[in-house]
Design an enzyme around this catalytic site. Sequence first.
Site, short mmCIF file in Angstrom:
data_model
loop_
_atom_site.label_atom_id
_atom_site.label_comp_id
_atom_site.label_asym_id
_atom_site.label_seq_id
_atom_site.Cartn_x
_atom_site.Cartn_y
_atom_site.Cartn_z
N GLU A 49 -42.53 -71.38 -1.67
CA GLU A 49 -43.59 -72.38 -1.51
C GLU A 49 -44.09 -72.87 -2.86
O GLU A 49 -43.75 -72.32 -3.91
CB GLU A 49 -44.74 -71.77 -0.68
N GLU B 230 -33.79 -71.31 5.01
CA GLU B 230 -32.49 -71.83 5.47
C GLU B 230 -31.90 -72.82 4.47
O GLU B 230 -30.72 -72.78 4.14
CB GLU B 230 -32.65 -72.55 6.82
N ASN C 109 -38.10 -68.22 1.77
CA ASN C 109 -38.85 -69.46 1.52
C ASN C 109 -39.58 -69.38 0.18
O ASN C 109 -40.06 -68.32 -0.23
CB ASN C 109 -39.79 -69.80 2.68
N CYS D 81 -34.65 -78.44 8.19
CA CYS D 81 -33.54 -77.46 8.13
C CYS D 81 -32.51 -77.75 9.22
O CYS D 81 -31.32 -77.58 9.00
CB CYS D 81 -34.08 -76.04 8.25
N CYS E 30 -37.17 -75.42 11.03
CA CYS E 30 -37.95 -76.67 11.09
C CYS E 30 -36.99 -77.86 11.18
O CYS E 30 -35.77 -77.72 11.05
CB CYS E 30 -38.83 -76.79 9.85
N1 THU Z 1 -40.22 -71.65 6.98
C1 THU Z 1 -38.96 -71.27 6.68
O1 THU Z 1 -38.63 -70.89 5.54
N2 THU Z 1 -38.04 -71.29 7.67
C2 THU Z 1 -38.33 -71.57 8.98
O2 THU Z 1 -37.44 -71.54 9.82
C3 THU Z 1 -39.70 -71.91 9.37
C4 THU Z 1 -40.64 -72.16 8.26
C5 THU Z 1 -41.23 -71.54 5.93
C6 THU Z 1 -41.78 -72.81 5.37
C7 THU Z 1 -43.11 -72.36 4.85
O3 THU Z 1 -42.92 -71.77 3.57
C8 THU Z 1 -43.53 -71.27 5.80
O4 THU Z 1 -42.35 -70.83 6.45
C9 THU Z 1 -44.56 -71.69 6.83
O5 THU Z 1 -44.18 -72.83 7.47
#
Ligand code: THU
Length: 160
Positions: free
Chosen positions: A64, A75, A62, A115, A112
């Site tokens: 951010e 994902e 991820n 995704c 989420c």
């Molecule tokens: N996040 C993901 O990368 N994948 C998931 O399946 C759940 C959430 C990330 C988004 C954000 O950067 C952090 O996790 C917290 O939500």
Amino acid sequence: MRKEIKLTVSLEVVPREEWSDIEIQMVENAKRVVDHAHAPYSNFMVGASLLLENGKLFEANNQENVSFPVGVCAERAVLSYAMGNFPDTKPIKIIIVAKRRNDQVWATVTPCGLCRQTINEYEVKFGSPIEIMMLNPQGELLRARGIDQLLPFRFNDLNG
Ligand code: THU
């Protein structure tokens, strides 16, 4: 009593002893990229490993942003890269792992909503299910056989 439309969903719990060689490799790859996640706002670090039909594996994490909605999940990052570079190669399986910064144990994680809809997009494009597996804190993999198990009643067809 009104007529009901009911869908039943389920996840299989796959213990470590039953993982295939490719699943072992994918979990290792996903764990490797977790530490490189850019997650200074949530401190929730996610790694995703994607398997394509030709056997190629890709990983991402991820990313951010100080403007929170700009952030991208692991994902979608891995799917965008793989589908952008290998647009004709079917995705077969995605494995996700997550950890809170400085925690020793793996966190519970499921994709989420954005995704899930993205995974659905490639299932529709290639006409076949993509397996989604998620590591749990007990060290087991939870297996969804396809996005229908995570996103029932999903939006699938503009013309349907
Ligand atoms: N996040 C993901 O990368 N994948 C998931 O399946 C759940 C959430 C990330 C988004 C954000 O950067 C952090 O996790 C917290 O939500």
